[in-house]
Design a protein around this motif. Structure first.
Motif, mmCIF file in Angstrom:
data_model
loop_
_atom_site.group_PDB
_atom_site.id
_atom_site.type_symbol
_atom_site.label_atom_id
_atom_site.label_comp_id
_atom_site.label_asym_id
_atom_site.label_seq_id
_atom_site.Cartn_x
_atom_site.Cartn_y
_atom_site.Cartn_z
ATOM 1 N N PRO A 208 0.932 -1.329 0.179
ATOM 2 C CA PRO A 208 -0.171 -0.017 0.026
ATOM 3 C C PRO A 208 0.997 1.164 0.176
ATOM 4 N N PHE A 209 2.051 1.148 0.593
ATOM 5 C CA PHE A 209 2.914 2.394 0.679
ATOM 6 C C PHE A 209 3.452 2.807 -0.536
ATOM 7 N N ASP A 210 3.862 1.601 -1.398
ATOM 8 C CA ASP A 210 4.339 1.897 -2.790
ATOM 9 C C ASP A 210 3.280 2.440 -3.620
ATOM 10 N N LYS A 211 2.005 2.005 -3.598
ATOM 11 C CA LYS A 211 0.951 2.429 -4.507
ATOM 12 C C LYS A 211 0.724 3.821 -3.998
ATOM 13 N N TYR A 212 0.752 4.182 -2.792
ATOM 14 C CA TYR A 212 0.522 5.420 -2.268
ATOM 15 C C TYR A 212 1.613 6.428 -3.050
ATOM 16 N N LEU A 213 2.881 6.033 -3.116
ATOM 17 C CA LEU A 213 3.907 6.777 -3.613
ATOM 18 C C LEU A 213 3.597 7.019 -5.193
ATOM 19 N N LEU A 214 3.061 5.825 -5.438
ATOM 20 C CA LEU A 214 3.077 6.038 -7.175
ATOM 21 C C LEU A 214 1.714 6.891 -7.502
ATOM 22 N N GLY A 215 0.785 7.396 -6.419
ATOM 23 C CA GLY A 215 -0.505 7.913 -6.587
ATOM 24 C C GLY A 215 -1.444 6.917 -7.166
ATOM 25 N N GLU A 216 -1.344 5.736 -6.838
ATOM 26 C CA GLU A 216 -2.247 4.862 -7.201
ATOM 27 C C GLU A 216 -3.073 4.092 -6.197
ATOM 28 N N GLY A 217 -2.722 4.980 -4.861
ATOM 29 C CA GLY A 217 -3.753 4.358 -3.676
ATOM 30 C C GLY A 217 -3.546 5.486 -2.738
ATOM 31 N N SER A 218 -4.204 5.294 -1.479
ATOM 32 C CA SER A 218 -4.219 6.332 -0.498
ATOM 33 C C SER A 218 -3.901 5.677 0.870
ATOM 34 N N LEU A 219 -3.395 6.157 1.991
ATOM 35 C CA LEU A 219 -3.108 5.707 3.085
ATOM 36 C C LEU A 219 -4.047 6.027 4.152
ATOM 37 N N THR A 220 -4.243 5.474 5.291
ATOM 38 C CA THR A 220 -5.093 6.021 6.303
ATOM 39 C C THR A 220 -4.242 7.095 7.141
ATOM 40 N N GLN A 221 -5.099 7.974 7.683
ATOM 41 C CA GLN A 221 -4.566 9.139 8.465
ATOM 42 C C GLN A 221 -3.459 8.488 9.503
ATOM 43 N N GLN A 222 -4.036 7.547 10.132
ATOM 44 C CA GLN A 222 -3.001 6.619 11.020
ATOM 45 C C GLN A 222 -1.590 6.279 10.410
ATOM 46 N N LEU A 224 -0.145 7.435 7.724
ATOM 47 C CA LEU A 224 0.419 8.751 7.547
ATOM 48 C C LEU A 224 1.066 9.426 8.815
ATOM 49 N N ASN A 225 0.622 9.341 10.052
ATOM 50 C CA ASN A 225 1.055 9.998 11.090
ATOM 51 C C ASN A 225 2.226 8.825 11.636
ATOM 52 N N GLY A 226 2.053 7.506 11.259
ATOM 53 C CA GLY A 226 3.185 6.611 11.621
ATOM 54 C C GLY A 226 4.328 6.906 10.842
ATOM 55 N N PHE A 227 4.163 7.441 9.329
ATOM 56 C CA PHE A 227 5.128 7.714 8.858
ATOM 57 C C PHE A 227 6.099 8.999 9.227
ATOM 58 N N ASP A 228 5.238 9.865 9.876
ATOM 59 C CA ASP A 228 5.812 11.048 10.263
ATOM 60 C C ASP A 228 6.587 10.732 11.559
ATOM 61 N N GLU A 338 1.692 6.003 23.601
ATOM 62 C CA GLU A 338 1.006 4.700 22.973
ATOM 63 C C GLU A 338 0.302 4.921 21.941
ATOM 64 N N ALA A 339 -0.158 6.287 21.220
ATOM 65 C CA ALA A 339 -0.756 6.674 20.204
ATOM 66 C C ALA A 339 0.265 6.700 19.143
ATOM 67 N N ASP A 340 1.320 7.147 19.533
ATOM 68 C CA ASP A 340 2.477 7.041 18.389
ATOM 69 C C ASP A 340 3.076 5.614 18.113
ATOM 70 N N LYS A 341 3.012 4.911 19.035
ATOM 71 C CA LYS A 341 3.359 3.430 18.844
ATOM 72 C C LYS A 341 2.164 2.808 18.024
ATOM 73 N N ALA A 342 0.903 2.827 18.061
ATOM 74 C CA ALA A 342 -0.087 2.376 17.192
ATOM 75 C C ALA A 342 0.166 2.885 15.882
ATOM 76 N N ASP A 343 0.340 4.395 15.723
ATOM 77 C CA ASP A 343 0.361 4.770 14.434
ATOM 78 C C ASP A 343 1.626 4.470 13.675
ATOM 79 N N LEU A 344 2.893 4.356 14.374
ATOM 80 C CA LEU A 344 4.220 3.907 13.745
ATOM 81 C C LEU A 344 3.609 2.227 13.176
ATOM 82 N N LYS A 345 3.146 1.540 14.019
ATOM 83 C CA LYS A 345 2.910 0.212 13.670
ATOM 84 C C LYS A 345 2.013 -0.002 12.562
ATOM 85 N N ALA A 346 0.961 0.928 12.385
ATOM 86 C CA ALA A 346 0.147 0.945 11.322
ATOM 87 C C ALA A 346 1.028 1.165 10.076
ATOM 88 N N PHE A 347 1.815 2.427 10.359
ATOM 89 C CA PHE A 347 2.599 2.730 8.978
ATOM 90 C C PHE A 347 3.688 1.494 8.601
#
Lengths: 366, 278
Positions: A208-222, A224-228, A338-347
């Motif tokens: 899903p992250f590759d597809k997001y980078l290619l503009g072929e898919g989207s990521l959840t807000q969680q 994206l937070n995890g990527f940050d 804890e919220a950051d951990k959950a977001d990071l895991k989702a990413f």
């Protein structure tokens, strides 16, 4: 009579000439076949995201990718004929369903013995340009790596002499080697070359992250937070060893002590180099396909991704060779919320590629 | 008639000979056919011949003049200006846009950038594709890091592969330097430092260029294949003008605007041109 004899002699002579010509032209045809036989080239198909951002895959000059070589390597990879008692194949510990690792902490060999390190997943190896394989980097090519498990006493516990004998006596392998390498004389080097060719085709870049980078898919807000968090030096700071959106292997393919133990028992890279400054250093694994590759770390000590994140967040332990990038070691880690951990895991899970597991080209052909 | 004709022929030949005997006009130029500016009409070599030669850039590191190499990583202790005892584990930095300035006002531009990695000996030399022209030179310029136009996120495959990218939320592009190591804190305990430099973030979405353009005046003559040394005095990163105490600033410096700008200030005295050997 004399005349007839002469005619006969002439006929004999002509026949001889014909035979010689026939033989010689036959010979040259054979020679041409041997000299000109080349298996069908089959360059790697490079996914867009890797082609756009990374140098081309590394293929050794003496082992080009060919259709026949890859097919042979695939057959060997899944064939228990390589093991001492015909019970284990490479694929026993490197299963397609687990992104070519298995789900145990230590794999069990043919004699029921456990290894000391976690089976490594196999993908995108052609982009490992440093060419150091295994957790401790001791094999200097995929071909060299492929030789080792066959003879390792706690793994396939065989000898290459025995493997080569079994393959040579097999009803199909001599012809398959002939098609792949132009010779029916099987050697361990050719077997390793074929396996390496197959392994180089194991490319994973459709998450899903590759597809997001290619503009072929989207990521959840969680996600994206995890990527940050991943990219934030003061929080995750994962990117210094594990890539980023422009470095899509998600590993630096080099060696670090990531603060697992106060006392180093497995020296890792230090065993290979003999340099005490390398003690406790292991190769950074890719973060791709984490959804399928548990348990984690070189010794498989963490059963879940939560445990891995907790390690970096509050479980870091000082030892002499700890990497300076484990900067919060004096506090045990960066102490993510804890919220950051959950977001990071989702990413992290958005880097997993389900299509890699089911690619028909990667399944057991036997 | 025949005699007249013969006489005429003799005269013509004689006239021709006497014309040939006149001293030829001097044509100055380069008379070496192997040179770039060979002049086939020249009859007097004026020493103007120019040639293409190969350049090699050699990147060396030192600590206040003492050479620093791979073997010093994790091993050799250095004392910085603030009195911190440090060991360096990793040192990588980026140099781009190396230009040699000729006395005639033209330049020799090298298009390659170079990621120097102290642990990788082959990264310590750069062999540019462009050759150099023999003659007089007056200076060398280069960029530490990438200038604004070159610092494009994801644009360089080899740097992506080296995981050299600078985070997008800090302005993107690439790192200019990563120096990681350990120092003894005031309590004598080993602590990590991550001296990483790149684009400075002023505030969310606002960034400031942070590369350094070096311009060294140096007169030299290129006569042959040449190796040009670019020296990094690592101690200067901690010294001039900002005395850098790692007890105050050791980690999480990438997003620290003040730290990024202080690194840039100190960087100004880090590099110099060393030997030019040929």
């Amino acid at each position: 009579m004399v005349c007839k004899l002469k005619q006969f002699q002439f006929l004999i002579g002509a026949l001889a000439v014909l035979i010689v010509v026939g033989c010689s032209s036959n010979d040259s045809t054979l020679e041409e076949v041997t000299e000109q036989y080349t298996p069908t080239p089959k360059p790697l198909t490079v996914p867009t995201i890797l082609e756009r951002l990374l140098p081309p895959p590394f293929i050794p000059a003496d082992n080009p990718q060919t259709e026949e070589g890859i097919a042979l390597g695939r057959k060997l990879f899944f064939d228990p004929i390589l093991s001492g008692n015909n019970t284990q194949a490479c694929a026993s510990c490197h299963k397609p369903a687990n992104a070519f690792t298995d789900n145990t902490r230590f794999s069990v060999g043919i004699d029921g013995l456990e290894g000391e390190r976690n089976s490594m997943p196999i993908f995108n190896l052609a982009w490992n340009r440093d060419n150091h394989f295994f957790w401790d980097g001791r094999a200097l090519s995929i071909e060299a790596q492929a030789l080792e498990p066959v003879t390792n006493p706690v793994e396939m516990h065989n000898t290459w002499e025995n493997v080569v004998g079994s393959l040579q006596d097999h009803s199909k392998y001599p012809e398959l080697f002939n098609k792949a390498f132009g010779t029916k004389t099987i050697t361990k080097e050719l077997a390793a070359k074929a396996i390496a060719q197959f392994e180089r085709t194991l490319i994973s870049a459709n998450s899903p992250f590759d597809k997001y980078l290619l503009g072929e898919g989207s990521l959840t807000q969680q996600e994206l937070n995890g990527f940050d968090i991943f990219m934030d030096e003061a929080r995750g700071d994962c990117f210094h060893c594990h890539g980023n959106e422009n470095s899509p292997l998600w590993t630096d393919n080099i060696f670090h002590n990531n603060g697992l133990d106060a006392i180093i028992t497995d020296k890792g890279l230090g065993n290979v180099t003999g340099d005490p400054n390398d003690d406790g250093l292991f190769k950074s694994p890719s973060l791709r396909n984490l959804a399928y590759t548990a348990p984690y770390m070189h010794d498989g000590r963490f059963a879940t991704l939560d445990e891995v994140i907790n390690h970096y967040s509050e479980g870091l332990v000082y030892s002499r060779t700890i990497d300076p990038l484990m900067k919060a070691v004096s506090r045990g880690g960066v102490h993510l919320s804890e919220a950051d951990k959950a977001d990071l895991k989702a990413f992290l899970l958005s880097l997993s590629d389900p299509s890699f597991l089911t690619n028909p080209n990667f399944q057991d052909p036997n | 008639m025949k005699i007249n004709a013969i006489l005429l022929l003799i005269m013509l030949v004689t006239i021709g000979c006497s014309t040939n005997d006149d001293p030829p006009a001097e044509v100055l130029g380069c008379m070496d056919a192997n040179s770039l500016n060979y002049n086939s009409a020249a009859n007097t070599d004026d020493g103007s011949c120019i040639y293409e030669k190969n350049a090699t850039i050699l990147f060396t590191q030192n600590w206040s003049g003492n050479p620093v190499a791979e073997a010093d990583l994790n091993t050799t202790e250095f004392l910085n200006e603030a009195g911190n005892l440090i060991k360096i584990s990793r040192l990588r930095y980026l140099i781009s846009r190396i230009v040699l300035k000729k006395a005639d006002g033209t330049t020799v531009n090298f298009d390659e950038y170079n990621l120097v990695d102290l642990s990788n000996v082959s990264s310590l030399t750069l062999s540019p594709a462009n050759s150099i022209i023999t003659g007089e030179y007056t200076g060398i310029t280069f960029i530490y890091g990438f200038n604004e136009a070159d610092n494009i996120s994801g644009a360089y495959r080899d740097l992506n592969d080296a995981d050299w990218n600078w985070p997008t939320n800090l302005g993107g592009g690439y790192h200019f330097m990563q120096m990681d190591g350990k120092f003894e804190d005031v309590a004598g305990i080993s602590q990590p430092f991550n001296f990483h430099n790149g684009t400075a973030r002023v505030s969310d979405g606002v960034f400031e260029q942070n590369f350094i353009a070096f311009n060294f005046d140096k007169n030299f003559t290129i006569t042959d294949d040449a190796t040009i040394e670019i020296k990094m005095d690592i101690s200067e990163w901690f010294k001039n003008p900002v005395t850098w105490d790692l007890n105050d600033r050791s980690t999480n410096l990438m997003m620290n605007y003040g730290a990024q700008k202080d690194m840039q200030k100190n960087g100004g005295s880090v590099f110099s041109i060393g030997d030019i050997s040929q």
